[in-house]
Design a protein around this motif. Structure first.
Motif, mmCIF file in Angstrom:
data_model
loop_
_atom_site.group_PDB
_atom_site.id
_atom_site.type_symbol
_atom_site.label_atom_id
_atom_site.label_comp_id
_atom_site.label_asym_id
_atom_site.label_seq_id
_atom_site.Cartn_x
_atom_site.Cartn_y
_atom_site.Cartn_z
ATOM 1 N N TYR A 176 0.829 -1.206 0.000
ATOM 2 C CA TYR A 176 0.000 0.000 0.000
ATOM 3 C C TYR A 176 0.865 1.259 0.000
ATOM 4 C CZ TYR A 176 -3.347 -3.515 1.577
ATOM 5 O OH TYR A 176 -4.114 -4.640 1.671
ATOM 6 N N LYS A 177 2.151 1.085 0.267
ATOM 7 C CA LYS A 177 3.042 2.229 0.419
ATOM 8 C C LYS A 177 4.113 2.234 -0.678
ATOM 9 C CE LYS A 177 2.665 1.763 5.458
ATOM 10 N NZ LYS A 177 3.434 1.476 6.695
ATOM 11 N N LYS A 178 4.377 3.409 -1.194
ATOM 12 C CA LYS A 178 5.413 3.576 -2.213
ATOM 13 C C LYS A 178 6.769 3.128 -1.673
ATOM 14 C CE LYS A 178 7.491 7.210 -5.094
ATOM 15 N NZ LYS A 178 7.383 8.650 -5.472
ATOM 16 N N GLU A 179 7.042 3.443 -0.403
ATOM 17 C CA GLU A 179 8.349 3.092 0.149
ATOM 18 C C GLU A 179 8.561 1.575 0.227
ATOM 19 O OE1 GLU A 179 6.004 4.924 3.704
ATOM 20 O OE2 GLU A 179 6.117 5.185 1.529
ATOM 21 N N SER A 180 7.470 0.814 0.379
ATOM 22 C CA SER A 180 7.600 -0.647 0.391
ATOM 23 C C SER A 180 7.991 -1.163 -0.985
ATOM 24 C CB SER A 180 6.280 -1.287 0.839
ATOM 25 O OG SER A 180 5.955 -0.909 2.160
ATOM 26 N N ILE A 181 7.408 -0.570 -2.017
ATOM 27 C CA ILE A 181 7.753 -0.964 -3.378
ATOM 28 C C ILE A 181 9.206 -0.624 -3.684
ATOM 29 C CG2 ILE A 181 7.310 -0.400 -5.811
ATOM 30 C CD1 ILE A 181 4.333 -0.364 -5.110
ATOM 31 N N LEU A 182 9.651 0.548 -3.274
ATOM 32 C CA LEU A 182 11.045 0.927 -3.484
ATOM 33 C C LEU A 182 11.979 -0.007 -2.722
ATOM 34 C CD1 LEU A 182 10.706 4.818 -3.245
ATOM 35 C CD2 LEU A 182 11.045 3.439 -5.310
ATOM 36 N N ARG A 183 11.569 -0.389 -1.529
ATOM 37 C CA ARG A 183 12.390 -1.295 -0.727
ATOM 38 C C ARG A 183 12.495 -2.666 -1.400
ATOM 39 N NH1 ARG A 183 11.252 -2.507 5.693
ATOM 40 N NH2 ARG A 183 13.236 -3.547 6.171
ATOM 41 N N ALA A 184 11.380 -3.131 -1.947
ATOM 42 C CA ALA A 184 11.391 -4.413 -2.651
ATOM 43 C C ALA A 184 12.287 -4.350 -3.880
ATOM 44 C CB ALA A 184 9.965 -4.800 -3.054
ATOM 45 N N ILE A 185 12.217 -3.262 -4.623
ATOM 46 C CA ILE A 185 13.059 -3.094 -5.802
ATOM 47 C C ILE A 185 14.536 -3.137 -5.410
ATOM 48 C CG2 ILE A 185 13.783 -1.423 -7.553
ATOM 49 C CD1 ILE A 185 10.817 -0.570 -7.732
ATOM 50 N N ARG A 186 14.879 -2.425 -4.339
ATOM 51 C CA ARG A 186 16.281 -2.394 -3.894
ATOM 52 C C ARG A 186 16.769 -3.770 -3.472
ATOM 53 N NH1 ARG A 186 14.656 2.544 -1.363
ATOM 54 N NH2 ARG A 186 14.390 1.453 0.626
ATOM 55 N N ASN A 187 15.832 -4.649 -3.081
ATOM 56 C CA ASN A 187 16.225 -5.959 -2.568
ATOM 57 C C ASN A 187 15.971 -7.098 -3.555
ATOM 58 O OD1 ASN A 187 17.182 -5.857 0.426
ATOM 59 N ND2 ASN A 187 15.524 -4.355 0.289
ATOM 60 N N GLY A 188 15.883 -6.751 -4.829
ATOM 61 C CA GLY A 188 15.902 -7.771 -5.865
ATOM 62 C C GLY A 188 14.625 -8.545 -6.083
ATOM 63 N N PHE A 189 13.477 -7.976 -5.724
ATOM 64 C CA PHE A 189 12.211 -8.663 -5.993
ATOM 65 C C PHE A 189 11.963 -8.734 -7.495
ATOM 66 C CE2 PHE A 189 11.753 -8.290 -1.596
ATOM 67 C CZ PHE A 189 10.558 -8.842 -1.133
ATOM 68 N N SER A 190 11.257 -9.788 -7.913
ATOM 69 C CA SER A 190 10.928 -9.986 -9.329
ATOM 70 C C SER A 190 9.710 -9.195 -9.756
ATOM 71 C CB SER A 190 10.655 -11.470 -9.606
ATOM 72 O OG SER A 190 11.652 -12.297 -9.071
ATOM 73 N N SER A 191 8.842 -8.877 -8.798
ATOM 74 C CA SER A 191 7.608 -8.154 -9.094
ATOM 75 C C SER A 191 7.048 -7.580 -7.804
ATOM 76 C CB SER A 191 6.569 -9.072 -9.751
ATOM 77 O OG SER A 191 6.261 -10.167 -8.898
ATOM 78 N N VAL A 192 6.116 -6.659 -7.967
ATOM 79 C CA VAL A 192 5.433 -6.063 -6.818
ATOM 80 C C VAL A 192 3.945 -6.006 -7.111
ATOM 81 C CG1 VAL A 192 7.413 -4.639 -6.153
ATOM 82 C CG2 VAL A 192 5.707 -3.711 -7.729
ATOM 83 N N MET A 193 3.164 -5.965 -6.057
ATOM 84 C CA MET A 193 1.731 -5.691 -6.205
ATOM 85 C C MET A 193 1.419 -4.402 -5.465
ATOM 86 S SD MET A 193 -1.667 -7.448 -4.643
ATOM 87 C CE MET A 193 -3.286 -6.787 -5.084
ATOM 88 N N PHE A 194 0.920 -3.429 -6.193
ATOM 89 C CA PHE A 194 0.397 -2.237 -5.539
ATOM 90 C C PHE A 194 -1.109 -2.409 -5.395
ATOM 91 C CE2 PHE A 194 -1.645 1.964 -5.758
ATOM 92 C CZ PHE A 194 -1.192 2.456 -4.548
#
Length: 279
Positions: free
Chosen positions: A84-102
């Motif tokens: 639900y938070k932009k910062e969580s998506i950025l954190r996932a990106i920085r940590n090598g996630f393959s995808s995100v769900m907003f």
């Protein structure tokens, strides 16, 4: 091998099968999912919910998952679930996630479009894929998800949403719930067919737990490519733990966790075999 989630789901869409997305939040459940994927030789999505960020060291946990995934012989994706938070998506990106769900489903349609479009642009710039949601699942029993409205997905709005946001896969609300059903489930297969006719990207079913096998098979036939499972595995593990504590047969935690992992693997294997469809 660790791959982009979109790559996995496009193959599932083409070949008419589904990929289980198991929620993971500790070592045993992660190992269980990966062991099953290897044995069944079927792609896998490991989903880490934003709600677990407060209890997990996500930097360390994602590093562990990526290491495991790189050493598997089947495609594996690491997915951020219900952010639900932009910062969580950025954190996932920085940590090598393959995808995100907003998940902007609680917002009015126009606001959901605006926010999702922003998250899509960020994700695509980082080279990862993104899932979003139209409609909202209600919360059933034994779920740790937030309460949703239960509003079903409007096919016309879904088509407009996908066009405006450019998301890679879409969660469709067709009557499933997060957790276990508190009454007889009413899954709207006709609605799913209507959504499928309007949307050409892979479709996602949230609330796979406690959904009858025959329904799971039917939604896969109608275009569902990703099925989220959390509560079913949790209930099996908790039941095992309660019985083990009552019997008092375990003297060491390591033995208990090893056997609990086997129980979770049995539950996961059933779902993976259903997801395979006719493949």
């Amino acid at each position: 091998m660790l791959v982009n989630t979109k790559e996995i789901l496009l193959d599932a869409q083409k070949n008419k099968y589904a990929v289980p997305a198991f929620s993971v939040y500790n070592l045993e459940i992660t190992q269980a999912a990966l062991h099953v994927a290897e044995r069944e030789q079927h792609p896998l999505i490991l989903a880490v919910g934003e709600r677990y960020f407060s209890t997990l060291n996500i930097e360390g946990f994602s590093s562990l998952i990526r290491t495991f995934a790189h050493n598997t012989s089947v495609p594996v994706a690491l997915h951020l679930d219900h952010a639900y938070k932009k910062e969580s998506i950025l954190r996932a990106i920085r940590n090598g996630f393959s995808s995100v769900m907003f998940d902007g489903s609680s917002h009015p349609f126009d606001e959901n479009v605006r926010l999702t479009k922003e998250m899509t642009e960020i994700s695509h710039l980082a080279g990862i894929s993104i899932e979003a949601e139209i409609g909202s699942l209600a919360r059933g029993a034994f779920s740790d998800e937030e309460e949703g409205s239960g509003a079903l997905t409007d096919p016309l709005l879904a088509a407009e949403f996908v066009k405006e946001t450019n998301v890679d896969f879409l969660a469709a609300a067709i009557g499933t719930v997060h957790g276990l059903y508190v009454s007889k489930p009413h899954i709207n297969l006709e609605l799913l067919e209507q959504i499928k006719s309007k949307v050409d990207i892979p479709l996602v079913l949230h609330g796979g737990s406690d959904t009858p096998e025959e329904i799971i098979r039917k939604v896969i036939e109608r275009g569902i490519c990703k099925i989220n499972i959390n509560t079913d595995v949790s209930v099996q593990a908790m039941t095992f733990l309660k019985n083990a504590m009552k019997a008092g047969t375990y003297l060491h935690l390591s033995n208990l966790m090893e056997d609990m992992q086997e129980v979770m693997e049995t539950c996961m294997t059933d779902m993976v075999r259903i997801c395979k469809g006719n493949n």
